[in-house]
Design a protein around this motif. Structure first.
Motif, mmCIF file in Angstrom:
data_model
loop_
_atom_site.group_PDB
_atom_site.id
_atom_site.type_symbol
_atom_site.label_atom_id
_atom_site.label_comp_id
_atom_site.label_asym_id
_atom_site.label_seq_id
_atom_site.Cartn_x
_atom_site.Cartn_y
_atom_site.Cartn_z
ATOM 1 N N SER A 174 32.092 21.611 37.673
ATOM 2 C CA SER A 174 31.538 21.136 38.940
ATOM 3 C C SER A 174 32.627 20.827 39.968
ATOM 4 N N HIS A 175 33.840 20.545 39.510
ATOM 5 C CA HIS A 175 34.934 20.222 40.424
ATOM 6 C C HIS A 175 35.892 21.388 40.648
ATOM 7 N N GLY A 176 35.852 22.394 39.777
ATOM 8 C CA GLY A 176 36.676 23.585 39.973
ATOM 9 C C GLY A 176 37.970 23.630 39.194
ATOM 10 N N TRP A 177 38.345 22.527 38.572
ATOM 11 C CA TRP A 177 39.571 22.446 37.786
ATOM 12 C C TRP A 177 39.296 21.624 36.533
ATOM 13 N N PRO A 178 40.051 21.842 35.457
ATOM 14 C CA PRO A 178 39.918 20.929 34.319
ATOM 15 C C PRO A 178 40.120 19.494 34.816
ATOM 16 N N SER A 179 39.163 18.631 34.508
ATOM 17 C CA SER A 179 39.162 17.267 35.046
ATOM 18 C C SER A 179 39.284 16.257 33.912
ATOM 19 N N PHE A 180 40.329 15.460 33.986
ATOM 20 C CA PHE A 180 40.650 14.493 32.939
ATOM 21 C C PHE A 180 40.427 13.075 33.447
ATOM 22 N N ARG A 181 40.118 12.179 32.519
ATOM 23 C CA ARG A 181 39.942 10.762 32.806
ATOM 24 C C ARG A 181 41.130 9.985 32.238
ATOM 25 N N ASP A 182 41.268 8.723 32.647
ATOM 26 C CA ASP A 182 42.429 7.911 32.260
ATOM 27 C C ASP A 182 42.731 7.950 30.771
ATOM 28 N N GLU A 183 41.713 7.826 29.925
ATOM 29 C CA GLU A 183 41.943 7.777 28.479
ATOM 30 C C GLU A 183 42.392 9.115 27.897
ATOM 31 N N GLU A 184 42.319 10.181 28.683
ATOM 32 C CA GLU A 184 42.720 11.509 28.219
ATOM 33 C C GLU A 184 44.145 11.883 28.653
ATOM 34 N N VAL A 185 44.780 10.997 29.407
ATOM 35 C CA VAL A 185 46.127 11.243 29.934
ATOM 36 C C VAL A 185 47.172 10.651 28.995
ATOM 37 N N ASN A 186 48.219 11.410 28.707
ATOM 38 C CA ASN A 186 49.363 10.898 27.944
ATOM 39 C C ASN A 186 50.369 10.356 28.958
ATOM 40 N N TRP A 187 50.277 9.051 29.223
ATOM 41 C CA TRP A 187 51.082 8.422 30.272
ATOM 42 C C TRP A 187 52.572 8.393 29.939
ATOM 43 N N GLU A 188 52.931 8.755 28.723
ATOM 44 C CA GLU A 188 54.354 8.856 28.391
ATOM 45 C C GLU A 188 55.009 9.999 29.172
ATOM 46 N N TYR A 189 54.211 11.021 29.518
ATOM 47 C CA TYR A 189 54.763 12.203 30.189
ATOM 48 C C TYR A 189 54.103 12.542 31.522
ATOM 49 N N VAL A 190 53.118 11.761 31.969
ATOM 50 C CA VAL A 190 52.402 12.059 33.211
ATOM 51 C C VAL A 190 52.558 10.892 34.185
ATOM 52 N N ARG A 191 52.768 11.219 35.455
ATOM 53 C CA ARG A 191 52.839 10.225 36.520
ATOM 54 C C ARG A 191 51.902 10.642 37.645
ATOM 55 N N CYS A 192 51.343 9.651 38.319
ATOM 56 C CA CYS A 192 50.522 9.900 39.492
ATOM 57 C C CYS A 192 51.236 9.246 40.672
ATOM 58 N N LEU A 193 51.621 10.040 41.652
ATOM 59 C CA LEU A 193 52.361 9.547 42.808
ATOM 60 C C LEU A 193 51.430 8.878 43.810
ATOM 61 N N ARG A 194 51.993 8.155 44.764
ATOM 62 C CA ARG A 194 51.199 7.408 45.741
ATOM 63 C C ARG A 194 50.241 8.287 46.530
#
Length: 134
Positions: free
Chosen positions: A77-97
């Motif tokens: 429905s959004h056009g891209w694989p869509s992940f939620r917070d619990e599906e993110v490996n925060w050891e290697y992923v960052r979200c910028l401002r």
């Protein structure tokens, strides 16, 4: 998942703004590989691991806290694989401002586009179609 190398290089490296076209992930072998995990006409809800296309670091595991069917439906429905917070490996992923999602080594992944359910990370399949680092 048979992603296009040139598209992956253009999106993952030296990029801060551009994305694969909406629905690109549905033109790859990704859905075929998911369907191969189906048992008795039901989707297997065991999480799939998504690795950085440049470094091989584990970035996402989905579905978690929802079914595979829900993950695929939301992604479609959004056009891209869509992940939620619990599906993110925060050891290697960052979200910028500005909402851009990157790996800790700089691979452009996609953007956080929150909705009524919370953070939703719309990620380019070419950015997470890597193999595990060895």
């Amino acid at each position: 998942w048979n992603c296009d190398y040139d598209t992956a290089d253009r999106i993952c490296n030296f990029n801060r703004h551009y994305a694969e076209f909406a629905g690109y992930w549905q033109t790859t072998d990704f859905l075929k590989s998911i369907r191969e995990t189906m048992k008795d006409n039901e989707l297997n809800d065991k999480p799939i691991q998504f690795y950085d296309s440049v470094t091989g670091a584990l970035l996402f595991e989905a579905p978690k806290g929802r079914t595979m069917e829900e993950f695929l439906k939301e992604s479609a429905s959004h056009g891209w694989p869509s992940f939620r917070d619990e599906e993110v490996n925060w050891e290697y992923v960052r979200c910028l401002r500005d909402g851009e999602c990157v790996s800790t080594t700089g691979t452009h992944l996609g953007h956080n586009l929150p909705d009524g359910k919370g953070n939703r990370y719309c990620i380019n399949l070419v950015s997470v179609a890597g193999q595990p680092e060895e």
